[in-house]
Design an enzyme around this catalytic site. Structure first.
Site, short mmCIF file in Angstrom:
data_model
loop_
_atom_site.label_atom_id
_atom_site.label_comp_id
_atom_site.label_asym_id
_atom_site.label_seq_id
_atom_site.Cartn_x
_atom_site.Cartn_y
_atom_site.Cartn_z
N ARG A 49 93.31 18.25 23.38
CA ARG A 49 91.89 18.02 23.66
C ARG A 49 91.19 17.36 22.47
NH1 ARG A 49 88.48 21.72 23.06
NH2 ARG A 49 89.90 23.44 23.55
N TYR A 101 74.45 2.67 41.06
CA TYR A 101 75.37 3.72 41.52
C TYR A 101 74.63 5.04 41.79
CZ TYR A 101 79.79 6.17 41.96
OH TYR A 101 80.85 6.89 42.43
N ASP A 170 75.57 0.12 32.46
CA ASP A 170 76.78 0.34 33.25
C ASP A 170 77.34 -1.03 33.59
OD1 ASP A 170 78.64 0.74 35.34
OD2 ASP A 170 77.60 2.53 36.07
N LYS A 195 87.71 1.12 38.50
CA LYS A 195 87.58 -0.10 39.29
C LYS A 195 88.45 -1.21 38.69
CE LYS A 195 84.68 2.55 41.39
NZ LYS A 195 83.29 2.66 41.04
C1 LIG Z 1 82.54 3.86 40.65
C2 LIG Z 1 81.35 3.72 39.77
C3 LIG Z 1 80.97 4.76 38.91
C4 LIG Z 1 81.67 6.11 38.89
O1 LIG Z 1 83.00 6.02 38.52
P1 LIG Z 1 84.07 7.19 38.91
O2 LIG Z 1 85.28 6.79 38.17
O3 LIG Z 1 84.20 7.16 40.40
O4 LIG Z 1 83.48 8.48 38.45
C5 LIG Z 1 79.89 4.55 38.07
N1 LIG Z 1 79.20 3.39 38.08
C6 LIG Z 1 79.54 2.38 38.90
C7 LIG Z 1 78.74 1.12 38.87
C8 LIG Z 1 80.62 2.52 39.77
O5 LIG Z 1 80.93 1.52 40.60
#
Ligand SMILES: *Cc1c(COP(=O)(O)O)cnc(C)c1O
Length: 371
Positions: A49, A101, A170, A195
């Protein structure tokens, strides 16, 4: 004088440069949770950790793309949550995107508002003019998803700085290959590496990056105490995806632009959104701050029934949520309660040959027209 290498070349050679004779070229998965620790701790690895060599290598690789210190998390939401927990205290005000999101706003209203954090939301198109007085943190997502509106990162960064607010971007939709929020003045960039970064729809992960060392120390401490550690196996899968990131992102972006152009001139399509289309409302700002425009195209057909048939007809669109994978996927966003019309489709382009994807999409529309 030799030209400076691109970040992606540095990333691809990062590991091999540090190796000695006989060491493996590919990244080993270091599954051990505990490490040899005779005597007193001295900064070497001792417990999973607190630090793991596989995870640290992947952090260094992403750090090359971000040109910033990077901390890995087991999902995009874990990364977002770590930033909020690190920075927000009772009485603080946060301004968040109203159309990005969804889970970001859900997290704030479920867990931070009840503890006295003041949460305000603003549409991405209005972010550059929003009142930032008294804001502790401003969070943007550009291009926004699924609406694909864009906001001027440099302009917001200037205003956030004057207001004493921390700007968090983001960057999941764009990736660091297409947009560099830290270069444009954002304090923190974060991503769902689930993604495009990992890119094969088989691992959840995320990261936070910043050039502010004391801030990153706090994020790291939070991760250690909250226990939000990515597994070394998952970190390995992310590493594996990063090795083909540039090829995948460039094909997916090229696919999105080609499909958007076709949709934009198709009689059955009521409207198309893609920041790369010259007439698009997002294009002027997007072309100033983005190199390419991402894998997502949004468009509208006459109603939900038409939209579902289109998805069903398209032999190269998987009916699924998410984006950034190898395959193209499509969905009606009304099913998640997004503020869109019934016939609004998010098409997330994969890395199929461009001609195939454009043809499959055009064929799916042709079949609708002939019914
Ligand atoms: C998918 C996504 C998230 C969250 O990601 P996870 O890995 O599913 O927790 C946050 N911001 C955006 C823009 C996303 O497309």
């Amino acid at each position: 004088m030799t030209k400076k290498l691109s970040a992606i070349s540095d990333l691809l050679h990062h590991r091999a440069r540090g190796l000695s004779k006989g060491e493996p070229i590919s990244l080993p998965i270091m599954a051990s949770t505990t490490f040899m620790l005779p005597g007193d701790p001295d900064g070497s690895h001792f417990y999973g950790r607190n630090g793991n060599p596989t995870i640290e290598t992947v952090e260094a690789e992403i750090g090359i793309l971000e040109n910033a210190e990077t901390v890995l998390f087991p999902s995009g939401m874990a990364a977002i949550s770590a930033v909020f927990h690190t920075l927000l205290r009772p009485g603080d005000k946060v301004l968040v995107h109203a159309d990005g999101y969804y889970n970001v706003r859900a997290l704030l209203s479920e867990h931070f508002e009840p503890r006295g954090v003041i949460v305000e939301a603003c549409a991405t198109v209005d972010m550059a003019d929003a009142d930032l007085t008294e804001c502790r943190l401003v969070m943007i997502e550009t291009p926004s998803n699924p609406g694909l509106d864009v906001c001027d990162i440099a302009a917001i960064a200037d205003r956030a700085k004057s207001a004493g607010a921390i700007l968090v971007a983001d960057n999941t939709t764009a990736t660091p290959l297409c947009q560099q929020p830290l270069d444009l003045g954002a304090d923190i960039v974060l991503m769902a590496d689930t993604k495009a970064m990992a890119g094969h729809s088989d691992v959840l992960c995320g990261h936070v990056a910043s050039r502010d060392t004391s801030l990153m120390n706090k994020v790291r401490t939070y991760r250690r105490l909250a226990g939000a550690i990515v597994s070394p196996f998952d970190a390995y899968l992310l590493h594996r995806g990063l090795e083909t990131l540039e090829l995948r992102v460039s094909r997916a972006n090229q696919n999105a632009l080609a499909v958007a152009k076709m949709l934009n001139s198709h009689p059955l399509v009521q409207s198309t959104r893609y920041p790369g289309l010259p007439h698009d409302a997002s294009h002027a700002v997007a072309s100033r701050q983005m190199r390419e425009y991402g894998p997502i195209v949004s468009f509208t057909l006459q109603d939900r029934q038409f939209a579902e048939k289109f998805i069903n007809n398209n032999e190269l669109a998987v009916p699924a949520t998410s984006f950034g994978g190898a395959h193209t996927s499509a969905e009606c966003r009304i099913r998640w309660g997004d503020k869109v019309t019934d016939g609004f489709i998010r098409l997330a382009c994969g890395i199929e040959p461009t001609e195939d994807l454009v043809n499959a999409t055009e064929n799916a529309l042709r079949e609708l027209g002939s019914e």
